[in-house]
Design an enzyme around this catalytic site. Structure first.
Site, short mmCIF file in Angstrom:
data_model
loop_
_atom_site.label_atom_id
_atom_site.label_comp_id
_atom_site.label_asym_id
_atom_site.label_seq_id
_atom_site.Cartn_x
_atom_site.Cartn_y
_atom_site.Cartn_z
N ALA A 296 0.59 -1.16 0.06
CA ALA A 296 -0.30 0.46 -0.28
C ALA A 296 0.69 1.56 0.24
O ALA A 296 1.27 1.78 1.09
CB ALA A 296 -1.05 -0.01 1.15
N MET A 297 0.74 1.81 -1.45
CA MET A 297 1.38 3.26 -1.66
C MET A 297 1.00 4.43 -1.15
O MET A 297 0.62 4.82 -1.83
CB MET A 297 2.88 2.90 -2.14
CG MET A 297 3.44 1.81 -2.47
SD MET A 297 4.32 1.58 -4.01
CE MET A 297 5.50 2.67 -3.18
N SER A 298 0.95 5.13 -0.32
CA SER A 298 0.53 6.60 -0.01
C SER A 298 0.95 7.49 -1.04
O SER A 298 -0.03 8.27 -1.04
CB SER A 298 0.35 6.45 1.45
OG SER A 298 1.99 7.38 2.23
N GLY A 299 1.96 7.60 -1.20
CA GLY A 299 2.59 9.05 -1.66
C GLY A 299 3.56 9.21 -0.94
O GLY A 299 4.52 10.62 -1.04
N GLY A 300 3.54 8.50 -0.18
CA GLY A 300 4.78 9.13 1.14
C GLY A 300 6.78 8.21 1.15
O GLY A 300 6.36 7.25 0.70
N VAL A 301 7.20 9.09 2.21
CA VAL A 301 8.54 8.05 2.11
C VAL A 301 8.63 6.61 2.99
O VAL A 301 9.09 5.76 2.27
CB VAL A 301 9.71 8.94 2.83
CG1 VAL A 301 8.93 9.29 4.36
CG2 VAL A 301 10.92 8.50 2.20
N CYS B 33 -6.86 12.66 7.30
CA CYS B 33 -6.25 13.49 5.67
C CYS B 33 -8.03 13.76 5.19
O CYS B 33 -7.38 14.08 4.47
CB CYS B 33 -6.14 11.64 5.22
SG CYS B 33 -7.44 10.97 5.38
N CYS C 41 -10.05 3.35 9.78
CA CYS C 41 -8.99 3.18 8.06
C CYS C 41 -7.62 2.16 8.67
O CYS C 41 -8.47 1.22 7.39
CB CYS C 41 -7.88 4.58 8.32
SG CYS C 41 -7.48 4.54 6.35
N SER D 3 5.90 4.29 2.89
CA SER D 3 5.49 3.94 2.26
C SER D 3 6.39 2.96 0.95
O SER D 3 6.61 1.98 0.89
CB SER D 3 3.33 3.41 2.08
OG SER D 3 3.85 4.63 0.85
#
Length: 363
Positions: free
Chosen positions: A6-11, A194, A101, A13
């Site tokens: 699961a890749m949130s777009g943060g460093v 969020c 979540c 993940s």
């Protein structure tokens, strides 16, 4: 193993996905599109799930060299997290949407879909350690530890989870991301809620629930001290934003002690009235084996909050936690998470908190 990252777009993940690949797993990246109308840009370090975040996740997956997809989950997120958040506030409770979540989206909806597609596990960038058993433990980076918000997970869910960052500090993760050439190495962490990127929770609730004016009253005397536009804008322990027209007789600050949405009343009083030593939780979740007898533990009552030595007494769908020292400003709707040292035992949603006699405790 075939694992879904699961890749949130943060460093976090991004590095977690890279480590999973380095460990020899067959990794596929997925970004969860949780907003029906994502913003183009984040508001500083607030929020997540924007178009920018999706693109950052895609670029990270390309650098790592893994397939990447976007899953639209706005409906599930809206129903299970946002609607729950609003309903809890409307009922006078203070929910933690990150717990919901993790419980309902990342390790229920996403994990169920992943297993149905033939994946063996879901990888996330949470800062926590997971050992066989399963045993969920705190991260080595105490300041970034996220075991509290993962304590809603059952053993069967933890058995299909991977948290590769638990043995690293956040500083180490950022250095590693830079060494790997990941563009998110210095990207700021998201903060607050969020789906409320501007941080104005009261404004969000006012737009959603509408104005519901009522009185702010002295809890001891019943005297009306002021008014409010909606009790949902307050939480137990709150001091700022009360806008009372008169000071307390002793000149000390007043705090929110109780919220009654039905009566549209917010009750306030002195700081010492916030002290509690008994917490009653409902719907307990055990991260390993279920407990049925009283036991000694450490209790954490808010994310990144203080821990208290305690005695926990399970009883069906209830969990009574007697603290060995006073805690202050504990809000219904939050979670009480129980630890054995740094190992998570389980959690429950706080239904009530009260002051009982402390006699008999020596800790």
């Amino acid at each position: 193993m075939r694992v879904l990252a699961a890749m949130s777009g943060g460093v976090d993940s991004a590095v977690a996905a890279a480590r999973a690949k380095d460990a020899g797993h067959e990794v596929t990246g997925v970004h969860l599109a949780l907003s029906p109308s994502p913003q183009q840009h984040r508001l500083g370090a607030r929020g997540c799930c924007t178009v920018e975040d999706s693109r950052d996740a895609a670029r990270a997956a390309d650098v790592i060299g893994i397939p990447f997809y976007v899953w639209a989950m706005a409906d599930e997120f809206g129903r299970d997290v946002v609607d729950d958040f609003v309903a809890e506030y409307a009922a006078g409770r203070t929910p933690n949407p990150c717990l919901r979540c993790n419980e309902k989206i990342k390790f229920e909806a996403v994990l169920d879909r992943a297993l149905a597609l033939g994946f063996d596990a879901v990888v996330t960038g949470h800062h926590a350690r997971l050992e066989p058993g399963p045993r969920l433990r705190r991260s080595v980076d105490e300041g970034k530890d996220q075991s509290y918000v993962l304590a809603v997970l059952r053993p069967d869910q933890l058995a299909h989870a991977m948290f590769p960052l638990g043995d690293s500090t956040k500083a180490q993760v950022r250095i590693e991301a830079a060494e790997r050439g990941l563009g998110v190495a210095e990207k700021p962490d998201s903060h607050d809620i969020c789906f409320i990127p501007d941080g104005d929770t009261a404004g969000f609730l006012r737009k959603t629930l509408g104005e519901a004016p009522g009185d702010i009253v002295d809890a001891a005397t019943g005297e009306v001290l002021g008014s409010h536009e909606g009790a949902y804008a307050y939480t137990v322990g709150q001091r700022r934003g009360l806008k009372l027209g008169r000071p307390a007789p002793d000149g000390k600050p007043r705090y929110v002690l109780d919220i009654s949405p039905v009566e549209k009343t917010v009750r306030v009083g002195p700081a010492e009235a916030l002290d509690v030593d008994e917490v009653v939780g409902v719907r307990p979740v055990w991260t390993n084996a279920a407990r049925t007898e009283p036991f000694e533990c450490l209790a954490q009552l808010r994310a990144h909050g203080q821990v208290f030595p305690a005695t926990a007494s399970p009883g069906g769908d209830r969990l009574v936690v007697r603290l060995h020292a006073n805690a202050r400003g504990i809000a219904p709707g939050q979670a009480v998470v129980l630890y054995d040292g740094d190992v998570v035992i389980g959690s429950a949603t706080i239904d009530s908190a009260s002051q009982k006699a402390l006699s008999g405790f020596t800790g």
